[in-house]
Design an enzyme around this catalytic site. Sequence first.
Site, PDB file in Angstrom:
ATOM      1  N   SER A   1      -2.697  -8.800  -8.032  1.00  0.00           N
ATOM      2  CA  SER A   1      -2.730  -8.302  -9.483  1.00  0.00           C
ATOM      3  C   SER A   1      -2.202  -9.800 -10.115  1.00  0.00           C
ATOM      4  O   SER A   1      -0.668 -10.111  -9.884  1.00  0.00           O
ATOM      5  CB  SER A   1      -2.735  -7.045 -10.276  1.00  0.00           C
ATOM      6  OG  SER A   1      -3.185  -6.139  -8.467  1.00  0.00           O
TER       7      SER A   1
HETATM    8  N1  SAH Z   1      -1.206  -4.241  -5.069  1.00  0.00           N
HETATM    9  C1  SAH Z   1      -1.590  -5.523  -4.359  1.00  0.00           C
HETATM   10  C2  SAH Z   1      -2.809  -6.104  -4.675  1.00  0.00           C
HETATM   11  C3  SAH Z   1      -3.874  -5.282  -3.791  1.00  0.00           C
HETATM   12  S1  SAH Z   1      -5.228  -5.996  -3.865  1.00  0.00           S
HETATM   13  C4  SAH Z   1      -0.370  -6.814  -4.567  1.00  0.00           C
HETATM   14  O1  SAH Z   1       0.624  -6.661  -5.163  1.00  0.00           O
HETATM   15  O2  SAH Z   1      -0.959  -7.940  -4.339  1.00  0.00           O
HETATM   16  C5  SAH Z   1      -6.444  -4.866  -3.122  1.00  0.00           C
HETATM   17  C6  SAH Z   1      -5.967  -4.721  -1.759  1.00  0.00           C
HETATM   18  O3  SAH Z   1      -6.254  -3.464  -1.383  1.00  0.00           O
HETATM   19  C7  SAH Z   1      -6.470  -5.336  -0.867  1.00  0.00           C
HETATM   20  O4  SAH Z   1      -6.027  -6.616  -0.064  1.00  0.00           O
HETATM   21  C8  SAH Z   1      -7.799  -4.852  -0.136  1.00  0.00           C
HETATM   22  O5  SAH Z   1      -8.166  -5.306   1.320  1.00  0.00           O
HETATM   23  C9  SAH Z   1      -6.673  -3.271  -0.104  1.00  0.00           C
HETATM   24  N2  SAH Z   1      -8.058  -2.341   0.284  1.00  0.00           N
HETATM   25  C10 SAH Z   1      -9.306  -2.385  -0.757  1.00  0.00           C
HETATM   26  N3  SAH Z   1      -9.891  -0.922   0.579  1.00  0.00           N
HETATM   27  C11 SAH Z   1      -8.837  -0.555   0.596  1.00  0.00           C
HETATM   28  C12 SAH Z   1      -8.213   1.005   1.960  1.00  0.00           C
HETATM   29  N4  SAH Z   1      -9.804   2.112   1.977  1.00  0.00           N
HETATM   30  N5  SAH Z   1      -7.931   1.516   2.456  1.00  0.00           N
HETATM   31  C13 SAH Z   1      -6.634   0.130   2.394  1.00  0.00           C
HETATM   32  N6  SAH Z   1      -6.608  -0.700   1.556  1.00  0.00           N
HETATM   33  C14 SAH Z   1      -7.720  -1.283   1.051  1.00  0.00           C
END
Ligand code: SAH
Length: 207
Positions: A52
């Site tokens: 993000s």
């Molecule tokens: N917090 C992260 C950014 C996350 S991007 C950082 O600081 O880098 C969103 C993430 O959510 C992705 O890695 C994606 O794979 C994950 N995601 C999406 N759906 C999900 C689910 N149902 N359970 C767990 N992770 C999920």
Amino acid sequence: MLDEQLTARGIRSARVLAALGRVDRAYFVPDTLRPDAYADRALPIACEQTISQPYIVALMTEALELSGSERVLEIGTGSGYQAAVLAELAAWVVTVERHAELSREAARRLYSLGYQNVSLIVGDGTLGWPELAPYDRIVITAAGPEVPPALWEQLAEGGILVAPLGPPESQDLQQIRKIGGQPLVCSLGGCRFVPLLSAAGASDEPA
Ligand code: SAH
């Protein structure tokens, strides 16, 4: 990055600003994107996901109102950047990621930086992680139409949940307090996140 992107846009919490200052975003982006590490935008990471934008990480973290004693559940570990910021400010962080590869890489980073208060779990974050519930704080770092019911159940009374809610193209970042079991919602503004997928991989299923 702190002055131009965060303070100038209204991030006020000294604790949040200090934590963002201590966690080097360059460590969480792919090698080839190091020159862009402090850029004011989300950046691509493996598995077609994103790390993000710093401002959004700061805004979400500030909205969690962490004092240091909380147990926090993060959904969407991604690079591990947000988890590191949370680990600076809370007692314990449980972070769930559906991609094993991302979780493994994030674990390597977090442990090599010395964080010992983060549990990384590979699984479907829409189900939360009931084993360690209730959580004082929950942050969902992927977009969905609504808060998955399991996550709401796992939020402690008086707790705060922060999540981008809305359709895939754009969402409203919301801070939701659980007061007497009921949601008290405060809108933090527009944002755009990658979708929160269910285990089956369908993004449009009710989570
Ligand atoms: N917090 C992260 C950014 C996350 S991007 C950082 O600081 O880098 C969103 C993430 O959510 C992705 O890695 C994606 O794979 C994950 N995601 C999406 N759906 C999900 C689910 N149902 N359970 C767990 N992770 C999920």
